[in-house]
Design a protein around this motif. Structure first.
Motif, mmCIF file in Angstrom:
data_model
loop_
_atom_site.group_PDB
_atom_site.id
_atom_site.type_symbol
_atom_site.label_atom_id
_atom_site.label_comp_id
_atom_site.label_asym_id
_atom_site.label_seq_id
_atom_site.Cartn_x
_atom_site.Cartn_y
_atom_site.Cartn_z
ATOM 1 N N ASP A 213 34.499 47.254 50.289
ATOM 2 C CA ASP A 213 35.513 46.515 51.053
ATOM 3 C C ASP A 213 34.956 45.160 51.511
ATOM 4 N N TRP A 214 34.475 44.366 50.576
ATOM 5 C CA TRP A 214 33.884 43.059 50.866
ATOM 6 C C TRP A 214 34.693 42.002 50.104
ATOM 7 N N PRO A 215 35.710 41.379 50.731
ATOM 8 C CA PRO A 215 36.585 40.454 50.004
ATOM 9 C C PRO A 215 35.921 39.109 49.713
ATOM 10 N N SER A 216 36.373 38.492 48.641
ATOM 11 C CA SER A 216 35.907 37.149 48.283
ATOM 12 C C SER A 216 37.031 36.401 47.580
ATOM 13 N N THR A 289 36.261 18.770 25.442
ATOM 14 C CA THR A 289 35.964 20.148 25.821
ATOM 15 C C THR A 289 36.886 20.558 26.952
ATOM 16 N N ILE A 290 36.957 21.849 27.187
ATOM 17 C CA ILE A 290 37.776 22.392 28.269
ATOM 18 C C ILE A 290 36.829 22.989 29.295
ATOM 19 N N VAL A 291 36.845 22.436 30.493
ATOM 20 C CA VAL A 291 35.900 22.822 31.545
ATOM 21 C C VAL A 291 36.533 23.900 32.421
ATOM 22 N N VAL A 292 35.882 25.059 32.480
ATOM 23 C CA VAL A 292 36.374 26.198 33.254
ATOM 24 C C VAL A 292 35.363 26.499 34.354
ATOM 25 N N ARG A 293 35.819 26.514 35.598
ATOM 26 C CA ARG A 293 34.925 26.760 36.737
ATOM 27 C C ARG A 293 35.410 27.954 37.548
ATOM 28 N N PHE A 294 34.485 28.892 37.835
ATOM 29 C CA PHE A 294 34.709 29.978 38.778
ATOM 30 C C PHE A 294 33.990 29.602 40.063
ATOM 31 N N GLU A 295 34.727 29.548 41.181
ATOM 32 C CA GLU A 295 34.142 29.010 42.407
ATOM 33 C C GLU A 295 34.599 29.784 43.636
ATOM 34 N N VAL A 296 33.651 30.010 44.531
ATOM 35 C CA VAL A 296 33.967 30.448 45.884
ATOM 36 C C VAL A 296 33.726 29.236 46.773
ATOM 37 N N LYS A 297 34.793 28.681 47.319
ATOM 38 C CA LYS A 297 34.697 27.421 48.048
ATOM 39 C C LYS A 297 34.026 27.601 49.411
ATOM 40 N N ALA A 298 33.333 26.531 49.846
ATOM 41 C CA ALA A 298 32.660 26.570 51.144
ATOM 42 C C ALA A 298 33.650 26.781 52.275
ATOM 43 N N GLY A 299 34.885 26.305 52.103
ATOM 44 C CA GLY A 299 35.899 26.463 53.132
ATOM 45 C C GLY A 299 36.805 27.653 52.943
ATOM 46 N N ALA A 300 36.473 28.545 52.013
ATOM 47 C CA ALA A 300 37.317 29.708 51.751
ATOM 48 C C ALA A 300 37.339 30.652 52.952
ATOM 49 N N ARG A 301 38.438 31.317 53.125
ATOM 50 C CA ARG A 301 38.541 32.292 54.219
ATOM 51 C C ARG A 301 37.566 33.450 54.003
ATOM 52 N N ASN A 302 37.464 33.905 52.738
ATOM 53 C CA ASN A 302 36.551 35.000 52.394
ATOM 54 C C ASN A 302 35.451 34.460 51.481
ATOM 55 N N ARG A 303 34.318 34.112 52.060
ATOM 56 C CA ARG A 303 33.187 33.597 51.278
ATOM 57 C C ARG A 303 32.277 34.778 50.931
ATOM 58 N N GLY A 304 32.767 35.598 50.002
ATOM 59 C CA GLY A 304 32.083 36.856 49.678
ATOM 60 C C GLY A 304 31.323 36.841 48.383
ATOM 61 N N GLY A 305 30.991 35.644 47.842
ATOM 62 C CA GLY A 305 30.173 35.573 46.640
ATOM 63 C C GLY A 305 30.907 35.992 45.382
ATOM 64 N N LEU A 306 30.154 36.119 44.293
ATOM 65 C CA LEU A 306 30.749 36.379 42.979
ATOM 66 C C LEU A 306 29.793 37.163 42.093
ATOM 67 N N ASN A 307 30.318 38.192 41.425
ATOM 68 C CA ASN A 307 29.679 38.859 40.292
ATOM 69 C C ASN A 307 30.519 38.571 39.058
ATOM 70 N N LEU A 308 29.879 38.170 37.969
ATOM 71 C CA LEU A 308 30.580 37.867 36.728
ATOM 72 C C LEU A 308 29.944 38.702 35.624
ATOM 73 N N PHE A 309 30.759 39.481 34.906
ATOM 74 C CA PHE A 309 30.273 40.496 33.974
ATOM 75 C C PHE A 309 30.408 40.045 32.520
ATOM 76 N N GLY A 310 29.386 40.373 31.721
ATOM 77 C CA GLY A 310 29.433 40.137 30.288
ATOM 78 C C GLY A 310 29.928 41.360 29.544
ATOM 79 N N ALA A 311 29.791 41.344 28.214
ATOM 80 C CA ALA A 311 30.371 42.393 27.381
ATOM 81 C C ALA A 311 29.662 43.732 27.509
ATOM 82 N N CYS A 312 28.419 43.762 27.982
ATOM 83 C CA CYS A 312 27.652 45.004 28.048
ATOM 84 C C CYS A 312 27.435 45.493 29.476
ATOM 85 N N PHE A 313 28.241 44.993 30.405
ATOM 86 C CA PHE A 313 28.215 45.453 31.788
ATOM 87 C C PHE A 313 29.647 45.663 32.244
#
Length: 326
Positions: A213-216, A289-313
């Motif tokens: 129960d850790w929102p981001s 190129t097409i630039v894709v960004r995954f971001e948790v903003k400094a001003g976000a209400r829930n600054r809960g970090g990020l896990n990003l998974f590849g094909a073998c996880f």
């Protein structure tokens, strides 16, 4: 002409195909012209989507009911429902007193095979990017990268994100706020007309160890334009991920498959409207190129970090997918 019967037995899901010189189909049928074969094949290439079609054969259901019955997270079911709806296999409508309901549009499908060269044009194309192939990043400790054989560099050391071994990462994470940014090739010809573009990835929040129960608040942007913010409800470690290595324990196990889609009328997040950003706002015809960004903003209400998974996880056998639809 081939008849594809949508029959998915409970014990062993399969598609039964048979050729007939003379054909008579009973019940509600859908005719699929040759140019739409690739889209239909994609829609039927998932066991989960076939199971959705199976259970909707009895009665209409909401996404919430489908998720509970099939044992999948609601965002995952929403994405697969959107794919089936795009292919015309199901439809969603507001039902009085029951909310938005999904129903199957047909009981059988007639496929028209191409008769000559050029009858089929590519309707969609997907580029898959390994999670470690980012071009830019800003991360805070605790952070780290995991490859197929173990830790890459040092745990909780942002400098490890510069290591060349990062290209083999299957799981990356950072705490609080930050971002990882990827550059995708634009694989369609410059004159191509885009119907939509979609980005999908398995992701979740980041907590030391894990915390269900850790929102981001995770924001996706394309070419510097914000598409929408997904609020992950937690960092999931109670249940083992379907593709997570057996040697990985005590930490994050899986995320949730999440899709942002930008079309002609606006943007969707897991099938639900999330912003007014349109495909023509992205400047795709001007970008090399097409630039894709995954971001948790400094001003976000829930600054809960990020896990990003590849094909073998995790639970999904995919990395970051960018899909072009035209």
């Amino acid at each position: 002409m081939i008849i594809l019967q949508c029959i998915v037995p409970a014990v062993n899901n399969f598609i039964k195909m048979r050729s007939l010189r003379t054909m008579t189909l009973a019940g509600n049928e859908k005719k699929v012209p040759a140019p739409q074969l690739l889209e239909m094949a994609k829609a039927l290439s998932s066991d989960l989507r076939l199971r959705i079609l199976e259970v909707l054969g009895d009665k209409p259901m909401s996404v919430t009911e489908l998720a509970k019955l099939l044992g999948f997270a609601q965002p995952t079911v929403s994405i697969n429902v959107a794919i089936l709806e795009e292919a015309g296999l199901i439809e969603t409508a507001q039902r009085f007193g029951r909310g938005k309901q999904c129903s199957r549009t047909c009981d059988s499908i007639v496929l028209e095979l191409p008769r000559s060269y050029g009858d089929i044009s590519e309707e969609w194309k997907t580029v898959e990017m390994p999670v470690g192939m980012y071009n830019e990043f800003r991360v805070k400790s605790p952070c780290g990268l995991i490859g197929q054989n173990g830790l890459i560099g040092q745990v909780d050391e942002p400098r490890s994100f510069y290591l060349p071994e990062r290209s083999g990462a299957m799981l990356i994470w950072f705490s609080e706020d930050g971002y990882v940014e990827y550059r995708f090739p634009n694989v369609l010809p410059s004159e191509a007309d885009y119907k939509a573009i979609a980005v999908s990835a398995e992701l979740c929040s980041e907590f030391i160890g894990y915390k269900e129960d850790w929102p981001s608040d995770i924001t996706l942007s394309i070419n510097g334009r914000e598409i929408g913010t997904y609020t992950s409800t937690g960092d999931f470690g109670e249940n083992k991920g379907a593709y997570t290595p057996s040697w990985w324990y005590g930490g994050t196990q899986h995320g949730q498959l999440t899709e942002w889609r930008v079309g002609a009328d606006g943007s969707l997040l897991n099938g639900q409207p999330c912003s007014a950003m349109k495909i023509n706002d992205l400047g795709l015809e001007r970008e090399e190129t097409i630039v894709v960004r995954f971001e948790v903003k400094a001003g976000a209400r829930n600054r809960g970090g990020l896990n990003l998974f590849g094909a073998c996880f995790g639970n999904e056998q995919q990395a970051i997918r960018l899909t072009f639809i035209r």
